[in-house]
Each structure stands twice: as structure tokens, then as C-alpha cells.
Design a protein around this motif. Structure first.
Motif, PDB file in Angstrom:
ATOM      1  N   CYS A 124       0.887  -1.172   0.000  1.00  0.00           N
ATOM      2  CA  CYS A 124       0.000   0.000   0.000  1.00  0.00           C
ATOM      3  C   CYS A 124       0.922   1.219   0.000  1.00  0.00           C
ATOM      4  CB  CYS A 124      -0.916  -0.004   1.218  1.00  0.00           C
ATOM      5  SG  CYS A 124      -2.026  -1.428   1.313  1.00  0.00           S
ATOM      6  N   ASP A 125       1.268   1.701  -1.170  1.00  0.00           N
ATOM      7  CA  ASP A 125       2.371   2.656  -1.265  1.00  0.00           C
ATOM      8  C   ASP A 125       2.041   4.036  -0.713  1.00  0.00           C
ATOM      9  OD1 ASP A 125       0.626   3.340  -3.252  1.00  0.00           O
ATOM     10  OD2 ASP A 125       1.960   2.848  -4.918  1.00  0.00           O
ATOM     11  N   ARG A 126       0.783   4.300  -0.399  1.00  0.00           N
ATOM     12  CA  ARG A 126       0.432   5.593   0.197  1.00  0.00           C
ATOM     13  C   ARG A 126       0.594   5.591   1.718  1.00  0.00           C
ATOM     14  NH1 ARG A 126      -2.656   9.130  -3.101  1.00  0.00           N
ATOM     15  NH2 ARG A 126      -3.129   8.244  -5.152  1.00  0.00           N
ATOM     16  N   ILE A 127       0.814   4.447   2.294  1.00  0.00           N
ATOM     17  CA  ILE A 127       1.000   4.367   3.745  1.00  0.00           C
ATOM     18  C   ILE A 127       2.431   4.760   4.081  1.00  0.00           C
ATOM     19  CG2 ILE A 127       0.981   2.844   5.752  1.00  0.00           C
ATOM     20  CD1 ILE A 127      -1.146   1.190   4.391  1.00  0.00           C
ATOM     21  N   LEU A 128       2.587   5.751   4.913  1.00  0.00           N
ATOM     22  CA  LEU A 128       3.904   6.238   5.299  1.00  0.00           C
ATOM     23  C   LEU A 128       4.344   5.618   6.620  1.00  0.00           C
ATOM     24  CD1 LEU A 128       3.553  10.044   4.458  1.00  0.00           C
ATOM     25  CD2 LEU A 128       4.271   8.179   2.963  1.00  0.00           C
ATOM     26  N   LEU A 129       5.615   5.720   6.899  1.00  0.00           N
ATOM     27  CA  LEU A 129       6.148   5.227   8.168  1.00  0.00           C
ATOM     28  C   LEU A 129       5.640   6.044   9.354  1.00  0.00           C
ATOM     29  CD1 LEU A 129       9.866   4.273   7.458  1.00  0.00           C
ATOM     30  CD2 LEU A 129       7.858   2.810   7.533  1.00  0.00           C
ATOM     31  N   SER A 130       4.912   7.109   9.090  1.00  0.00           N
ATOM     32  CA  SER A 130       4.364   7.907  10.186  1.00  0.00           C
ATOM     33  C   SER A 130       3.333   7.138  11.001  1.00  0.00           C
ATOM     34  CB  SER A 130       3.734   9.191   9.636  1.00  0.00           C
ATOM     35  OG  SER A 130       2.739   8.898   8.670  1.00  0.00           O
ATOM     36  N   ILE A 131       2.886   5.982  10.516  1.00  0.00           N
ATOM     37  CA  ILE A 131       1.993   5.155  11.337  1.00  0.00           C
ATOM     38  C   ILE A 131       2.690   4.719  12.618  1.00  0.00           C
ATOM     39  CG2 ILE A 131       0.649   4.297   9.384  1.00  0.00           C
ATOM     40  CD1 ILE A 131       2.297   1.740   9.469  1.00  0.00           C
ATOM     41  N   PHE A 132       4.017   4.720  12.620  1.00  0.00           N
ATOM     42  CA  PHE A 132       4.771   4.342  13.810  1.00  0.00           C
ATOM     43  C   PHE A 132       5.122   5.540  14.682  1.00  0.00           C
ATOM     44  CE2 PHE A 132       5.846   1.127  10.579  1.00  0.00           C
ATOM     45  CZ  PHE A 132       5.479  -0.022  11.254  1.00  0.00           C
ATOM     46  N   ALA A 133       4.846   6.750  14.184  1.00  0.00           N
ATOM     47  CA  ALA A 133       5.245   7.959  14.904  1.00  0.00           C
ATOM     48  C   ALA A 133       4.065   8.670  15.544  1.00  0.00           C
ATOM     49  CB  ALA A 133       5.971   8.911  13.954  1.00  0.00           C
ATOM     50  N   ALA A 134       2.919   8.006  15.662  1.00  0.00           N
ATOM     51  CA  ALA A 134       1.751   8.628  16.277  1.00  0.00           C
ATOM     52  C   ALA A 134       2.026   8.906  17.759  1.00  0.00           C
ATOM     53  CB  ALA A 134       0.537   7.713  16.133  1.00  0.00           C
ATOM     54  N   PRO A 135       1.395   9.946  18.315  1.00  0.00           N
ATOM     55  CA  PRO A 135       1.645  10.280  19.732  1.00  0.00           C
ATOM     56  C   PRO A 135       1.323   9.135  20.687  1.00  0.00           C
ATOM     57  CG  PRO A 135       0.473  12.052  18.615  1.00  0.00           C
ATOM     58  CD  PRO A 135       0.491  10.901  17.660  1.00  0.00           C
ATOM     59  N   GLU A 136       0.277   8.363  20.359  1.00  0.00           N
ATOM     60  CA  GLU A 136      -0.117   7.242  21.205  1.00  0.00           C
ATOM     61  C   GLU A 136       0.395   5.934  20.623  1.00  0.00           C
ATOM     62  OE1 GLU A 136      -1.539   7.554  24.089  1.00  0.00           O
ATOM     63  OE2 GLU A 136      -1.734   9.732  23.887  1.00  0.00           O
ATOM     64  N   PRO A 137       0.890   5.021  21.450  1.00  0.00           N
ATOM     65  CA  PRO A 137       1.354   3.718  20.939  1.00  0.00           C
ATOM     66  C   PRO A 137       0.192   2.875  20.445  1.00  0.00           C
ATOM     67  CG  PRO A 137       1.374   3.725  23.335  1.00  0.00           C
ATOM     68  CD  PRO A 137       1.044   5.122  22.918  1.00  0.00           C
ATOM     69  N   TRP A 138       0.517   1.870  19.678  1.00  0.00           N
ATOM     70  CA  TRP A 138      -0.504   0.962  19.178  1.00  0.00           C
ATOM     71  C   TRP A 138      -1.162   0.219  20.346  1.00  0.00           C
ATOM     72  CZ3 TRP A 138       1.694  -1.874  14.246  1.00  0.00           C
ATOM     73  CH2 TRP A 138       2.079  -0.912  13.320  1.00  0.00           C
ATOM     74  N   VAL A 139      -2.489   0.081  20.256  1.00  0.00           N
ATOM     75  CA  VAL A 139      -3.194  -0.662  21.301  1.00  0.00           C
ATOM     76  C   VAL A 139      -3.195  -2.158  21.018  1.00  0.00           C
ATOM     77  CG1 VAL A 139      -4.665   1.309  21.835  1.00  0.00           C
ATOM     78  CG2 VAL A 139      -5.440  -0.388  20.157  1.00  0.00           C
ATOM     79  N   CYS A 140      -2.838  -2.542  19.796  1.00  0.00           N
ATOM     80  CA  CYS A 140      -2.838  -3.966  19.429  1.00  0.00           C
ATOM     81  C   CYS A 140      -1.501  -4.584  19.811  1.00  0.00           C
ATOM     82  CB  CYS A 140      -3.129  -4.128  17.941  1.00  0.00           C
ATOM     83  SG  CYS A 140      -2.105  -3.095  16.866  1.00  0.00           S
ATOM     84  N   ASP A 141      -1.211  -4.606  21.102  1.00  0.00           N
ATOM     85  CA  ASP A 141       0.085  -5.099  21.567  1.00  0.00           C
ATOM     86  C   ASP A 141       0.208  -6.611  21.516  1.00  0.00           C
ATOM     87  OD1 ASP A 141      -1.776  -5.551  23.485  1.00  0.00           O
ATOM     88  OD2 ASP A 141      -0.643  -4.665  25.144  1.00  0.00           O
ATOM     89  N   LYS A 142      -0.866  -7.308  21.138  1.00  0.00           N
ATOM     90  CA  LYS A 142      -0.830  -8.764  21.013  1.00  0.00           C
ATOM     91  C   LYS A 142      -0.657  -9.190  19.553  1.00  0.00           C
ATOM     92  CE  LYS A 142      -3.685  -9.668  25.102  1.00  0.00           C
ATOM     93  NZ  LYS A 142      -3.753  -8.254  25.519  1.00  0.00           N
ATOM     94  N   LEU A 143      -0.233  -8.278  18.718  1.00  0.00           N
ATOM     95  CA  LEU A 143      -0.046  -8.569  17.296  1.00  0.00           C
ATOM     96  C   LEU A 143       0.989  -9.680  17.111  1.00  0.00           C
ATOM     97  CD1 LEU A 143      -1.272  -7.215  14.719  1.00  0.00           C
ATOM     98  CD2 LEU A 143       0.907  -6.013  14.482  1.00  0.00           C
ATOM     99  N   GLN A 144       0.656 -10.645  16.261  1.00  0.00           N
ATOM    100  CA  GLN A 144       1.547 -11.780  16.005  1.00  0.00           C
ATOM    101  C   GLN A 144       2.088 -11.795  14.580  1.00  0.00           C
ATOM    102  OE1 GLN A 144      -0.755 -15.255  17.005  1.00  0.00           O
ATOM    103  NE2 GLN A 144      -0.721 -14.839  19.199  1.00  0.00           N
ATOM    104  N   TYR A 145       1.398 -11.148  13.662  1.00  0.00           N
ATOM    105  CA  TYR A 145       1.815 -11.134  12.250  1.00  0.00           C
ATOM    106  C   TYR A 145       1.734  -9.702  11.744  1.00  0.00           C
ATOM    107  CZ  TYR A 145       1.942 -12.259   7.241  1.00  0.00           C
ATOM    108  OH  TYR A 145       2.270 -12.335   5.916  1.00  0.00           O
ATOM    109  N   LEU A 146       2.826  -9.219  11.147  1.00  0.00           N
ATOM    110  CA  LEU A 146       2.859  -7.866  10.600  1.00  0.00           C
ATOM    111  C   LEU A 146       3.603  -7.881   9.268  1.00  0.00           C
ATOM    112  CD1 LEU A 146       2.317  -4.829  10.859  1.00  0.00           C
ATOM    113  CD2 LEU A 146       4.486  -4.630  12.096  1.00  0.00           C
TER     114      LEU A 146
END
Length: 677
Positions: free
Chosen positions: A321-343
Motif C-alpha cells: 500500500c504505497d500511500r502508507i507512510l512510516l508515520s503510522i509508527f510515529a503517532a503520539p499514542e502507541p498501538w493498542v494492538c500489543d498482542k499482534l503476532q503477524y505484521l
């Protein structure tokens, strides 16, 4: 004396069964040898699922006595075929019916059947056998390509407990037969269906309790069908619309708000956009699996909403998905899906040229967020248009992923030295699968080449060029082409010829760095080489780029030259299938160990043909530079390290063996899944 409490607990059948269900196969097999009681429980687990890899071609007679003893424990059976068996045009229908009958008669408690058949087989050839001998069947999946509505009705009448059916080429008449004969069905999976929007809506109207709807590769399905499903089916937990390219936003916006129990969603590739995906984040809090590969209209905005809303997410695929930027990792709040097993974030951050240049600034945020996903087992980072800097930036964070089992870094922006590939793999103690391409690897140097380059360039230049150590403090090593704005350096290497030498040597090396702030000059050493086309390697980032090139000379010592005509700006290691050796000229044939960037590492000699090996031995034995052919023990050791010439292998701390091919060509799998050599 009474038994200890632990033995008393294990004597309870329900608890013993629960414990064994959590063990892997080899452990359960070992536990079955403890006593008769444990054997009875282990047997039900070990024989729960039965798989026959090729049930059509070989003789299955030896299998019958085994199933006579263990068949009552089998609840799920998978009958698979090789590709060659599936494409056969001459089919013995009686043999297929006979084998299927013998299998079903010996498995009276069968509840799930996955059946692969030759392409020429029609539904009427096998449906009667299944309907008559599998009365307890609850799930049926087959790749039969020619379904008749009458045969479907016969199957569902004989298997009255059937709750899930999966197949190919279902027509509107087949859907109608399902609705009339099996109203309790709650899961349907169709690939290449032939029904239209109206027929699907009519089917959905009769199945308001539908839990699973999977429609793949339907090129004519539109928003009208989704609006109709949204009207009748509000209990759907599994929605798979893979490769349905004609779905519009209006259908998604009607469907997602009425699916509060949705756990699985696959929409890749499709026309879903940020507005549609935001509805999933708002109305589907139970979501566990989200697959959006190749969704060109999805950006980091909606994905950020997903990872900050769906706390039960276990599987996330946003690859390409080439429109998705690495800024998804730079959000002020951490990801709530901390049980993620596959990325899978392969190929993201590729659409915007300006933002792509800032990817390196966001890499620390990415690795910090990954470190929080301490249950991650599968990570895919392939195909990025920027350097991942896995060790330089990611090492302290990636090392916290102690549960990681699979890692994919294929299609790297810049190849990595073999030593670094090994270091990356050793970060993960449980790694079972590590994928990269041979073109992603810079081969290790032979001992002779290493010594020669150390003498010529010094240890710091050697490290900068070949091991990925930073060229300047705080600056990562990048293999890039020199631009107009970059500072340049050139190591001009000239060779002196001698009538008595079949292998002239590079008598002088000069390294000069031309920049506005500094200058570096080095000259020393003697490197054995042959005449041939020069090879260039470029390293550096930012405002300083170091270009090291070897250029053929006639005699004497050439002066440093940094003009454009003498700088080879081509990468020596192209991203596609490439040789590790410089391209030879018409006058001579360079040998692996005599090239600065040769293919040799642990197996250069064995990668040559017989005639090339003989010529190499003759040339090196007569060389006045002291270059000797490898000893017999070294040759034997290198041959033992690989079952095939031109392959280098290593074993990681996890016990996983990794390898790459010196010729840059990766092994490909044939249709049956076996690698081609």
C-alpha cells in the motif's frame, strides 16, 4: 500411600486432554508412551487430522490396515494431489470412487473433508459416495470446477449436519440449491463464482445467521451486493472479498457499520479508501485479522486509526500500500494492538517521493514500536525503497522480539554483507524461517582478497567498503550513485605488466576524498589482479560520497583523477540476477580470487567448471605475486559446506541454516512446491 496431587490431577481425563492439546506433535507422541491412559488421550490428538499427500497415483493398499486400527480417531481428512495428477486428462473415475469409498468407510467419525480432484472430474462422479458414507460431515471443501445444482442438493441432503461448504465456480442455481436444502448453513466460500449481485442478495436473505462469507476473484461483484448483504446479514464474523475489484465505496460504507462481530477482513486488492477503513476502526472493535495488500487508496491516516482502536488485532497485512507512510509508527499514542503476532509492511512508504526521502528519520520510531510488539512471530519488511538499517538503528529494538519465528527482508534497497545477514538472523533466538534473496547479499571475501585490500586501503577503508561500518560518524553506509551535489573520492588503481607474469599486479593505489571540508589520501600495497574491465563501488551518504574504483592501466603509476570520465557510477552489485565477478574483457578471463569483488568466499573454486579450475591452478602456480591455488583440504572443506557449487551456508543461533547463491540466482519452486536446482 496416596498418589501426589499432581498425579491425581493428571488422572482427571478432562484436564489431561486439555494439557495434551497444548503440546506439539513430537511431545504428544512421547507422552503416549507413558501409560495406557495417556496413550488413549494422545491417540485422539495425533490422529485427529489425517493427510494423504497424493491419494490418486500411488497404491494405498498398505494404508488400509492402519486406518482399520486408527480410523475412528480421525475427525478431519485432507486428500491432496500433485499438480501433475490434477492436470491429467485421462482419468480413471472408477479408481477415484473406489479409493474414496475405502477411505470414508474406515473413518466413521469424519467431520471435515478437504478434497482435491483432477480438473476433469465433475461433481456427479464423487458426490454420491460422500453423501452415502460421510453422514457426520460438517465442513466440506473441494476444488471441483463443474458443480451441478442437483449434485449440490444431493450432497447437502446426505450430509444434513453440513455447516460450511467451499468450492469453485458456484452459479446462482447452486446457491439456490444450498438455500433450499440446507438452511442451517452458516459458512460459504466461493472462488471464481458465476453468480451475480441479485443472486447473492437472494441467498443472503435466506441466511440471516451467516457467520462466514468468502468471495474471491469475482470481477463483476458491485456495491449493490454489499448493500443487500448489509440489509440481511448482521452476524458475519469472517468477510473475505479478495480480488473483487469492482466494489465501490458506497457498499463498504453500508456494510461495515452493521458488522460489530467482525473478526476477519480481507479486502486486498480493492478500491477501499481511508473513509471506508475508518468505519472498520469505529464499528468493528473485535477485529483480529486485517488484510489489505495492494490497496492503493489506503493511506497511513486510516491505518493509524485501526492500530489505535482494534486492540484484539493479531494479524495485520498492509503490504504494497504505497500511500502508507512510516508515520503510522510515529503517532503520539502507541498501538493498542500489543498482542499482534503477524505484521507485513512490505513495500509501504513508496508513493510520495518527498516523504520517502524522510523515511530514515522515521526508522527509530518504527523500531521502537516494533519492540513493543513482544508477541510478534512473523515480520515482513521486503521491497522498501529506503535502507532499513536493521543493525545500525534497529538492533537494540529488534533484539526484544524474542518470539519471532519468521523474518522476510527480500528486495533490499542496498545489499548487505553476508556477515550482517548472519548478525540479523542471530538477533532472534526462535527464528525458523529467514527469507532474503541472493541479490540482497554481498559475498564475503576470500582470505587472499582481504589481506590484499587491507594492504592497499587500510583497515578503516576496508570496513567502510565491505562490512557496512559507517563511513563517517553518525552517517550510515549506503551504496548510491554519485550525484552532482555529492563530494567525490576516487581510488585509481593502475596495473603494471611484466613479460614473465601471466597475472600483472596493481602496483599503486591512491585514495583521494574531495570535499569542501576534508581530504584523505592513501597509497600503499600491491594487489594481484588481471587485466579486465574496471569495477566501481560507491559508498557514503549525505554530502560526502566515496567512490572506489579499479581502472585498468598500461604501466607505471597513474595520478589521482576524479573527472567524470574516470568514475564508474554503476553499482557493482545490481539488484537483479548478477554475477559476483567483474565483466571480463575480450582479451582475458578474470578469475574469482583475483578480483577485488570476486565471487569467492567459501566456495569460489567449486563454482568454476573443470576447465576453469585447471586454468586457475596453472595461472596461479606460475604467478610471481605469490598467489597460490587453494589446498586440497580447503577445497574439500568448501565442497562439504555446500551440496551444490556456488552456495554459501551458515547456521544461526536458533539452529536455522541459511544460504545464498554466489551467481545471484535464487532457487525457484516448481508447482509441486519442490525447489528447482
Amino acid at each position: 500411600m496416596s498418589d501426589p496431587p499432581s498425579n491425581q490431577v493428571l488422572a482427571i481425563p478432562e484436564i489431561l486432554s486439555m494439557i495434551m492439546n497444548q503440546l506439539d506433535g513430537p511431545t504428544v507422541k512421547t507422552a503416549s508412551l507413558v501409560c495406557q491412559s495417556w496413550y488413549r488421550h494422545a491417540r485422539l490428538i495425533l490422529w485427529r487430522q489425517f493427510i494423504v499427500k497424493d491419494w490418486y497415483s500411488p497404491d494405498l493398499t498398505p494404508l488400509w490396515p492402519v486406518l482399520d486400527r486408527q480410523g475412528d480417531a480421525v475427525h478431519a481428512m485432507s486428500l491432496e494431489l500433485t499438480t501433475s495428477a490434477r492436470i491429467k486428462t485421462e482419468i480413471n473415475e472408477d479408481q477415484i470412487k473406489f479409493r474414496l469409498l475405502n477411505l470414508l468407510q474406515r473413518i466413521p467419525n469424519l467431520e471435515s473433508l478437504h478434497l482435491q480432484v483432477p480438473y476433469e472430474i465433475k461433481s456427479n462422479h464423487i458426490v454420491s459416495t460422500i453423501a452415502s458414507h460421510a453422514p457426520r460431515l460438517k465442513e466440506f471443501e473441494s476444488d471441483i470446477r463443474d458443480w451441478d445444482a442437483t449434485d449440490m442438493a444431493h450432497l447437502l441432503t446426505g450430509c444434513s449436519d453440513l455447516r460450511m461448504i467451499a468450492g469453485h465456480n458456484f452459479s446462482g442455481h447452486v446457491l439456490e440449491a444450498i438455500a433450499e436444502t440446507q438452511p442451517s448453513l452458516n459458512q460459504i466460500d466461493c472462488t471464481h463464482p458465476r453468480f451475480d449481485d441479485d443472486e447473492l442478495v437472494a441467498f443472503a436473505e435466506k441466511f440471516p445467521h451467516l457467520l462466514r462469507l468468502s468471495i474471491s476473484l469475482h470481477q463483476m461483484l458491485t456495491a449493490k451486493a454489499l448493500i443487500g448483504i448489509a440489509k440481511y446479514c448482521h452476524q458475519i464474523e469472517h468477510l473475505d472479498l479478495h480480488f473483487c475489484l469492482c466494489l465501490q465505496s458506497s457498499g463498504f460504507q453500508a456494510l461495515f457499520p452493521v458488522l460489530p462481530n467482525l473478526r476477519f477482513l480481507n479486502l486486498g486488492p480493492s478500491e477501499i479508501n481511508d473513509e471506508d477503513l475508518s468505519l472498520v476502526a469505529a464499528h468493528c472493535p473485535k477485529l483480529e485479522t486485517l488484510k489489505l495488500p495492494f490497496c492503493a487508496n489506503v493511506s497511513h491516516i486510516s491505518v493509524t486509526a485501526i492500530v489505535q482502536s482494534c486492540r484484539y488485532l493479531r494479524h495485520l497485512d498492509i503490504s504494497w500500500c504505497d500511500r502508507i507512510l512510516l508515520s503510522i509508527f510515529a503517532a503520539p499514542e502507541p498501538w493498542v494492538c500489543d498482542k499482534l503476532q503477524y505484521l507485513d509492511i512490505s513495500g509501504i512508504h513508496a508513493f510520495y517521493s518527498v516523504e520517502a526521502s524522510m523515511a530514515s528519520a522515521l526508522l527509530p520510531n518504527m523500531y521502537q514500536q516494533l519492540a513493543r510488539l513482544n508477541r510478534l512471530e512473523h515480520l515482513r519488511l521486503s521491497g522498501h525503497s529506503f535502507a532499513l538499517r536493521l543493525l545500525e538503528v534497529g538492533r537494540p529494538f529488534l533484539s526484544q522480539l524474542r518470539q519471532l519465528k519468521t523474518l522476510n527482508i527480500e528486495k533490499l534497497k542496498h545489499p548487505l554483507p553476508w556477515k550482517e545477514i548472519i548478525q540479523i538472523g542471530n538477533l532472534f533466538p526462535r527464528l525458523k524461517e529467514f527469507k532474503f534473496r541472493s541479490t540482497d547479499v554481498i559475498p564475503p571475501l576470500s582470505e587472499t582478497e582481504t589481506i590484499a585490500i587491507k594492504k592497499a586501503l587500510g583497515s578503516r577503508a576496508l570496513q567502510t567498503l565491505f562490512t557496512g561500518i559507517q563511513a563517517q560518524p553518525g552517517e550510515p553506509l549506503l551504496l548510491t550513485k554519485a550525484g552532482a551535489s555529492t563530494a567525490r573520492a576516487s581510488a585509481m588503481v593502475s596495473s603494471s605488466s611484466s613479460p614473465s607474469s601471466s597475472s600483472p599486479s596493481l602496483s599503486s593505489t591512491s585514495l583521494a576524498v574531495d570535499s569542501s571540508s576534508s581530504a584523505v589520501t592513501s597509497s600503499s600495497g600491491s594487489i594481484p589482479t588481471t587485466t579486465g574491465t574496471g569495477t566501481g563501488t560507491e559508498t557514503g551518504t549525505g554530502t560526502e560520497t566515496v567512490i572506489i574504483s579499479t581502472v585498468q592501466g598500461s604501466s607505471g603509476i597513474s595520478e589521482p583523477n576524479i573527472s567524470d570520465d574516470n568514475i564508474d557510477t554503476k553499482l557493482p552489485l545490481s539488484k537483479r540476477r548478477r554475477s559476483r565477478s567483474p565483466s571480463p574483457s575480450s582479451s582475458s578471463q578474470p578469475l574469482p580470487s583475483q578480483s577485488l569483488f570476486g565471487t569467492s568466499a567459501n566456495n569460489a573454486f567449486t563454482s568454476l567448471s573443470t576447465s576453469e579450475q585447471q586454468r586457475w591452478q596453472e595461472d596461479t602456480s606460475n604467478s610471481p605475486n605469490g598467489l597460490k591455488s587453494h589446498s586440497q583440504d580447503e577445497k574439500q572443506q568448501r565442497q562439504e559446506e555446500s551440496n551444490m557449487p556456488g552456495i554459501i551456508k551458515a547456521t544461526l543461533h536458533s539452529g536455522l541454516e541459511i544460504s545464498f547463491r554466489l551467481d545471484g540466482e535464487d532457487e525457484e519452486e516448481n508447482p509441486d512446491g519442490e525447489p528447482e536446482r
